[in-house]
Write a protein that holds these residues in place. Sequence first.
Motif, PDB file in Angstrom:
ATOM      1  N   ALA A 140       0.830  -1.210   0.000  1.00 28.60           N
ATOM      2  CA  ALA A 140       0.000   0.000   0.000  1.00 28.60           C
ATOM      3  C   ALA A 140       0.863   1.257   0.000  1.00 28.60           C
ATOM      4  O   ALA A 140       0.582   2.214  -0.743  1.00 28.60           O
ATOM      5  N   VAL A 141       1.918   1.264   0.790  1.00 23.51           N
ATOM      6  CA  VAL A 141       2.813   2.425   0.827  1.00 23.51           C
ATOM      7  C   VAL A 141       3.459   2.627  -0.543  1.00 23.51           C
ATOM      8  O   VAL A 141       3.543   3.759  -1.043  1.00 23.51           O
ATOM      9  N   ALA A 142       3.893   1.553  -1.163  1.00 18.04           N
ATOM     10  CA  ALA A 142       4.521   1.654  -2.478  1.00 18.04           C
ATOM     11  C   ALA A 142       3.520   2.151  -3.521  1.00 18.04           C
ATOM     12  O   ALA A 142       3.858   2.991  -4.367  1.00 18.04           O
ATOM     13  N   LEU A 143       2.286   1.666  -3.463  1.00 17.19           N
ATOM     14  CA  LEU A 143       1.274   2.137  -4.423  1.00 17.19           C
ATOM     15  C   LEU A 143       0.956   3.614  -4.220  1.00 17.19           C
ATOM     16  O   LEU A 143       0.805   4.364  -5.192  1.00 17.19           O
ATOM     17  N   LEU A 144       0.861   4.033  -2.977  1.00 13.21           N
ATOM     18  CA  LEU A 144       0.620   5.453  -2.708  1.00 13.21           C
ATOM     19  C   LEU A 144       1.787   6.304  -3.194  1.00 13.21           C
ATOM     20  O   LEU A 144       1.576   7.368  -3.785  1.00 13.21           O
ATOM     21  N   GLU A 150      10.936   8.848 -11.881  1.00 18.05           N
ATOM     22  CA  GLU A 150      11.793   7.693 -11.571  1.00 18.05           C
ATOM     23  C   GLU A 150      11.397   7.091 -10.225  1.00 18.05           C
ATOM     24  O   GLU A 150      11.364   5.876 -10.062  1.00 18.05           O
ATOM     25  N   TYR A 151      11.102   7.957  -9.254  1.00 21.32           N
ATOM     26  CA  TYR A 151      10.681   7.496  -7.930  1.00 21.32           C
ATOM     27  C   TYR A 151       9.331   6.794  -8.019  1.00 21.32           C
ATOM     28  O   TYR A 151       9.124   5.749  -7.410  1.00 21.32           O
ATOM     29  N   ARG A 152       8.422   7.360  -8.790  1.00 21.44           N
ATOM     30  CA  ARG A 152       7.096   6.756  -8.939  1.00 21.44           C
ATOM     31  C   ARG A 152       7.182   5.396  -9.609  1.00 21.44           C
ATOM     32  O   ARG A 152       6.504   4.440  -9.206  1.00 21.44           O
ATOM     33  N   LEU A 153       8.015   5.281 -10.628  1.00 21.84           N
ATOM     34  CA  LEU A 153       8.191   3.993 -11.311  1.00 21.84           C
ATOM     35  C   LEU A 153       8.840   2.963 -10.390  1.00 21.84           C
ATOM     36  O   LEU A 153       8.438   1.798 -10.363  1.00 21.84           O
ATOM     37  N   ALA A 154       9.832   3.388  -9.612  1.00 20.03           N
ATOM     38  CA  ALA A 154      10.478   2.474  -8.674  1.00 20.03           C
ATOM     39  C   ALA A 154       9.477   2.010  -7.611  1.00 20.03           C
ATOM     40  O   ALA A 154       9.478   0.843  -7.216  1.00 20.03           O
ATOM     41  N   SER A 155       8.613   2.907  -7.176  1.00 21.05           N
ATOM     42  CA  SER A 155       7.598   2.554  -6.183  1.00 21.05           C
ATOM     43  C   SER A 155       6.599   1.554  -6.752  1.00 21.05           C
ATOM     44  O   SER A 155       6.186   0.615  -6.066  1.00 21.05           O
ATOM     45  N   MET A 156       6.204   1.742  -7.994  1.00 22.41           N
ATOM     46  CA  MET A 156       5.277   0.810  -8.628  1.00 22.41           C
ATOM     47  C   MET A 156       5.937  -0.565  -8.761  1.00 22.41           C
ATOM     48  O   MET A 156       5.300  -1.596  -8.527  1.00 22.41           O
ATOM     49  N   THR A 157       7.223  -0.577  -9.110  1.00 32.84           N
ATOM     50  CA  THR A 157       7.952  -1.840  -9.203  1.00 32.84           C
ATOM     51  C   THR A 157       7.986  -2.546  -7.851  1.00 32.84           C
ATOM     52  O   THR A 157       7.778  -3.763  -7.771  1.00 32.84           O
ATOM     53  N   LYS A 158       8.219  -1.795  -6.778  1.00 32.94           N
ATOM     54  CA  LYS A 158       8.217  -2.381  -5.432  1.00 32.94           C
ATOM     55  C   LYS A 158       6.845  -2.966  -5.098  1.00 32.94           C
ATOM     56  O   LYS A 158       6.744  -4.040  -4.510  1.00 32.94           O
ATOM     57  N   ALA A 159       5.802  -2.240  -5.472  1.00 29.81           N
ATOM     58  CA  ALA A 159       4.445  -2.729  -5.193  1.00 29.81           C
ATOM     59  C   ALA A 159       4.198  -4.056  -5.894  1.00 29.81           C
ATOM     60  O   ALA A 159       3.716  -5.017  -5.278  1.00 29.81           O
ATOM     61  N   PHE A 160       4.547  -4.135  -7.172  1.00 27.69           N
ATOM     62  CA  PHE A 160       4.315  -5.372  -7.910  1.00 27.69           C
ATOM     63  C   PHE A 160       5.254  -6.485  -7.467  1.00 27.69           C
ATOM     64  O   PHE A 160       4.889  -7.657  -7.530  1.00 27.69           O
ATOM     65  N   ALA A 161       6.442  -6.142  -6.990  1.00 28.90           N
ATOM     66  CA  ALA A 161       7.361  -7.156  -6.482  1.00 28.90           C
ATOM     67  C   ALA A 161       6.847  -7.749  -5.171  1.00 28.90           C
ATOM     68  O   ALA A 161       7.134  -8.904  -4.851  1.00 28.90           O
TER      69      ALA A 161
END
Length: 91
Positions: free
Chosen positions: A21-25, A35-46
Amino acid sequence: MSAELIRQVSTESAHLAQRMAVALLAATTPAAPIEYRLASMTKAFATWPALCRSMAVLEDYAPSTSNAGRDIDDAKIECLSDFNNRRKDAA
């Protein structure tokens, strides 16, 4: 099944869900660099596969709770279907 084991797996699942949830937010923060938003989305899906595995273990440990959740979901799906059918009939 042991209540302690259920508590442990529940805590792990909650932790994973919170991380996701934190990563998606973070991925949806408009002011953040792309770049930060894309990395966060990657963390969410990981995190997703680990969360699914943890929830599957929890489902095995607490089947009556899992079945109750499915019953609630089925009732919601039926209610939504009825609503959509009434809306279509009214059109």
